[in-house]
Design an enzyme around this catalytic site. Structure first.
Site, PDB file in Angstrom:
ATOM      1  N   GLN A 111       0.812  -1.212   0.000  1.00  0.00           N
ATOM      2  CA  GLN A 111       0.000   0.000   0.000  1.00  0.00           C
ATOM      3  C   GLN A 111       0.848   1.266   0.000  1.00  0.00           C
ATOM      4  O   GLN A 111       0.458   2.301   0.518  1.00  0.00           O
ATOM      5  CB  GLN A 111      -0.942   0.000   1.211  1.00  0.00           C
ATOM      6  N   CYS A 112       2.017   1.180  -0.607  1.00  0.00           N
ATOM      7  CA  CYS A 112       2.958   2.302  -0.636  1.00  0.00           C
ATOM      8  C   CYS A 112       2.834   3.050  -1.964  1.00  0.00           C
ATOM      9  O   CYS A 112       2.431   2.473  -2.984  1.00  0.00           O
ATOM     10  CB  CYS A 112       4.381   1.764  -0.450  1.00  0.00           C
ATOM     11  N   GLY A 113       3.199   4.328  -1.954  1.00  0.00           N
ATOM     12  CA  GLY A 113       3.200   5.082  -3.197  1.00  0.00           C
ATOM     13  C   GLY A 113       4.215   4.553  -4.206  1.00  0.00           C
ATOM     14  O   GLY A 113       4.115   4.840  -5.403  1.00  0.00           O
TER      15      GLY A 113
END
Length: 238
Positions: A111-113
């Site tokens: 769920q990281c950019g």
């Protein structure tokens, strides 16, 4: 300087016939451990049971050394191949099975950019060089913004379904702090970062040669495809 009546100093770096040692120093006040004495102990080639050491103020300190070859060899890994890790199902994986491979070790998050770009390029890099000796080892970590909250099963399904990841994804680990995985402690001690050894964010990358040596470290924002030339060099590809 050691203070108090009893202190135990672990000399993990002793190079002696037996490989682990514990130094018991009993002294009522401060004890200046002379570097010459430390070098002498490191160069010993025979086990010691006990010996009196004279301190600067002529008061003796009791030195008791205990040796255990197995403990020291395990506590001082020489390469990535000395580690055993858990796969996503909790099974032990001996990293020596990757001998002769070039490894790219990455702490991943779902769920990281940086997730989309990194996972996409990791898959591209792996597809291009997997048959020539490249292996990517992905270690999920939830220490950065809680961006890897899922179970191992969910993480594997996400990577394999959405990004067609065919490389191994291991058990979720800590990469920083007291509970950091031993492998990551080794990686960080082998190649420190610009602003200290700690991993700064998701998708930090370590490049390991065919002998298990850590040869380079890349920031989370370094894209996998941008290090292709380094991978090719270790693979021996012109």
């Amino acid at each position: 300087m050691l203070r108090s009546s009893t202190r135990i100093l672990s000399l993990r770096s002793l190079s002696v016939a037996s490989s682990s040692a514990f130094l018991l120093l009993e002294k009522q006040s401060s004890f200046n451990f002379d570097q010459t004495l430390l070098r002498f102990l490191r160069n010993l080639s025979v086990p010691l049971v006990s010996q009196s050491i004279t301190t600067g103020d002529s008061r003796p300190a009791l030195c008791s050394l205990r040796f255990d070859h197995t403990m020291a060899s395990q506590s001082e890994p020489k390469s990535v191949y000395d580690f055993t890790v858990k796969d996503a199902r909790g099974n032990d994986v001996d990293l020596s099975t990757y001998k002769g491979k070039v490894l790219l070790i990455v702490n991943v998050a779902s769920q990281c950019g940086l997730t989309n770009s990194n996972y996409t390029e990791l898959t591209q890099l792996y597809q291009k060089y997997k048959d020539q000796g490249l292996e990517i080892l992905a270690f999920p970590c939830n220490q950065f913004g809680s961006q890897e909250p899922g179970t191992n099963e969910q993480i594997v399904e996400f990577a394999c379904t959405r990004f067609k990841a065919e490389y191994p994804i291991f058990d979720k680990v800590d990469v920083n702090g007291n509970n950091a995985a031993p492998l990551y402690k080794f990686l960080k001690s082998s190649k420190g970062g610009i602003f200290g050894d700690n991993i700064k964010w998701n998708f930090s990358k370590f490049l390991v040669d065919k002998d298990g040596n850590v040869v380079d470290r890349y920031a989370p924002t370094t894209s996998p495809l941008s290090i292709e030339k380094d991978v090719k060099k270790l693979l021996g590809i012109a």
